[in-house]
Design a protein around this motif. Structure first.
Motif, PDB file in Angstrom:
ATOM      1  N   ALA A 147       0.855  -1.183   0.000  1.00 27.57           N
ATOM      2  CA  ALA A 147       0.000   0.000   0.000  1.00 27.57           C
ATOM      3  C   ALA A 147       0.892   1.234   0.000  1.00 27.57           C
ATOM      4  O   ALA A 147       0.707   2.165   0.780  1.00 27.57           O
ATOM      5  CB  ALA A 147      -0.923  -0.022   1.209  1.00 27.57           C
TER       6      ALA A 147
ATOM      7  N   ARG B 294      -3.995   2.945  -3.343  1.00 26.80           N
ATOM      8  CA  ARG B 294      -3.682   2.073  -2.205  1.00 26.80           C
ATOM      9  C   ARG B 294      -4.840   1.117  -1.917  1.00 26.80           C
ATOM     10  O   ARG B 294      -4.632  -0.018  -1.512  1.00 26.80           O
ATOM     11  CB  ARG B 294      -3.355   2.896  -0.959  1.00 26.80           C
ATOM     12  N   LEU B 295      -6.066   1.576  -2.116  1.00 25.40           N
ATOM     13  CA  LEU B 295      -7.238   0.725  -1.838  1.00 25.40           C
ATOM     14  C   LEU B 295      -7.330  -0.468  -2.793  1.00 25.40           C
ATOM     15  O   LEU B 295      -8.031  -1.433  -2.505  1.00 25.40           O
ATOM     16  CB  LEU B 295      -8.520   1.544  -1.894  1.00 25.40           C
TER      17      LEU B 295
ATOM     18  N   CYS C 299      -5.284  -2.735  -3.229  1.00 28.52           N
ATOM     19  CA  CYS C 299      -4.689  -3.938  -2.639  1.00 28.52           C
ATOM     20  C   CYS C 299      -5.701  -4.723  -1.802  1.00 28.52           C
ATOM     21  O   CYS C 299      -5.469  -5.883  -1.470  1.00 28.52           O
ATOM     22  CB  CYS C 299      -3.466  -3.591  -1.795  1.00 28.52           C
TER      23      CYS C 299
ATOM     24  N   VAL D 283      -5.419   1.129   5.315  1.00 27.21           N
ATOM     25  CA  VAL D 283      -5.027   1.790   4.070  1.00 27.21           C
ATOM     26  C   VAL D 283      -5.465   3.252   4.075  1.00 27.21           C
ATOM     27  O   VAL D 283      -4.712   4.135   3.656  1.00 27.21           O
ATOM     28  CB  VAL D 283      -5.619   1.041   2.851  1.00 27.21           C
TER      29      VAL D 283
ATOM     30  N   ASP E  63      -0.063  -1.589  10.951  1.00 25.83           N
ATOM     31  CA  ASP E  63       0.068  -0.401  10.113  1.00 25.83           C
ATOM     32  C   ASP E  63       1.052   0.584  10.729  1.00 25.83           C
ATOM     33  O   ASP E  63       1.562   0.358  11.821  1.00 25.83           O
ATOM     34  CB  ASP E  63      -1.297   0.232   9.803  1.00 25.83           C
TER      35      ASP E  63
END
Length: 183
Positions: free
Chosen positions: A16, A24-25, A27, A64, A91
C-alpha cells in the motif's frame, strides 16, 4: 504458514505504498481473495467465513485509509484448540482506532461504521502500539472447533524439547582470573 505454540499462522504483506489513497485501496480486493483461500483451506466455511472476511476487509480498509503509505502485514492465526481465529493488521500509524460517537446516529453517513461492524462480529477486538505503528486485532469465535493439523502439535512438542535441551546445555562460565577484564 507457520505452526506451533499459537496454532496455525499465515502472514501476507500488502503493498500500500502508493501516495494516491485510491490506488492504495486496490490492494484490498486481492488481499481478501488470499485470506478467503487461507481460511477455506483451514476448513472455515459459511457464516464464519463471511465474518472473517468482513472483519479482515474492514481492518485492511481502515489501515489503508488512515495510515501513511507503506507495507501492511496481515496475519491470520488459528488458535491451538481450533476454536478461535485472530485477524491482525499491522500499520504505520500510532493513532489508536475508536468507534466514532456519531456512528450510531447518522443513518446517512458514508463511512465510520467499519469498527461497529467489527465490534458486532468479534468476540473481542483491540489495538496494541508497536515501535513502528500499531497492530489492530480481532478475535472471532468459530462455531465449531477446527482440526489443527498434527504437524502443528508435533512442531510445538519439538520446540519445547529444543528449549529444554538448550536450557540443559547452558552452563555457568567461571571467571578467568588472568583476564584483563577480571577485577
Amino acid at each position: 504458514m507457520n505452526s506451533g505454540r499459537r496454532g496455525l499462522v499465515h502472514r501476507i504483506a500488502l503493498n500500500a505504498a502508493s501516495p494516491c489513497p485510491k490506488a492504495r485501496l486496490e490492494c484490498v480486493g486481492p488481499a481478501r481473495d488470499v485470506l478467503r483461500s487461507i481460511a477455506e483451506s483451514w476448513g472455515i466455511t459459511g457464516g464464519a467465513l463471511d465474518d472473517v472476511l468482513t472483519v479482515a476487509y474492514e481492518l485492511i480498509v481502515n489501515a489503508v485509509r488512515h495510515t501513511p503509505p507503506g507495507r501492511l502485514p496481515v496475519s491470520l492465526r488459528l488458535s491451538p484448540d481450533g476454536r478461535r481465529l485472530m485477524v491482525e493488521v499491522h500499520d504505520l500509524s500510532r493513532r489508536l482506532p475508536r468507534i466514532p460517537t456519531g456512528a450510531f446516529a447518522d443513518d446517512g453517513a458514508e463511512s465510520g461504521r467499519g469498527l461497529l461492524i467489527v465490534s458486532a462480529l468479534a468476540e473481542q477486538w483491540g489495538a496494541t502500539l508497536t515501535a513502528d505503528g500499531k497492530i489492530v486485532w480481532v478475535r472471532i469465535a468459530l462455531p465449531i472447533a477446527l482440526p489443527v493439523p498434527a504437524l502443528a502439535r508435533a512442531t510445538h512438542r519439538a520446540l519445547v524439547v529444543a528449549d529444554v535441551v538448550r536450557a540443559a546445555r547452558t552452563r555457568a562460565v567461571k571467571p578467568n582470573p588472568f583476564s584483563p577484564l577480571a577485577d
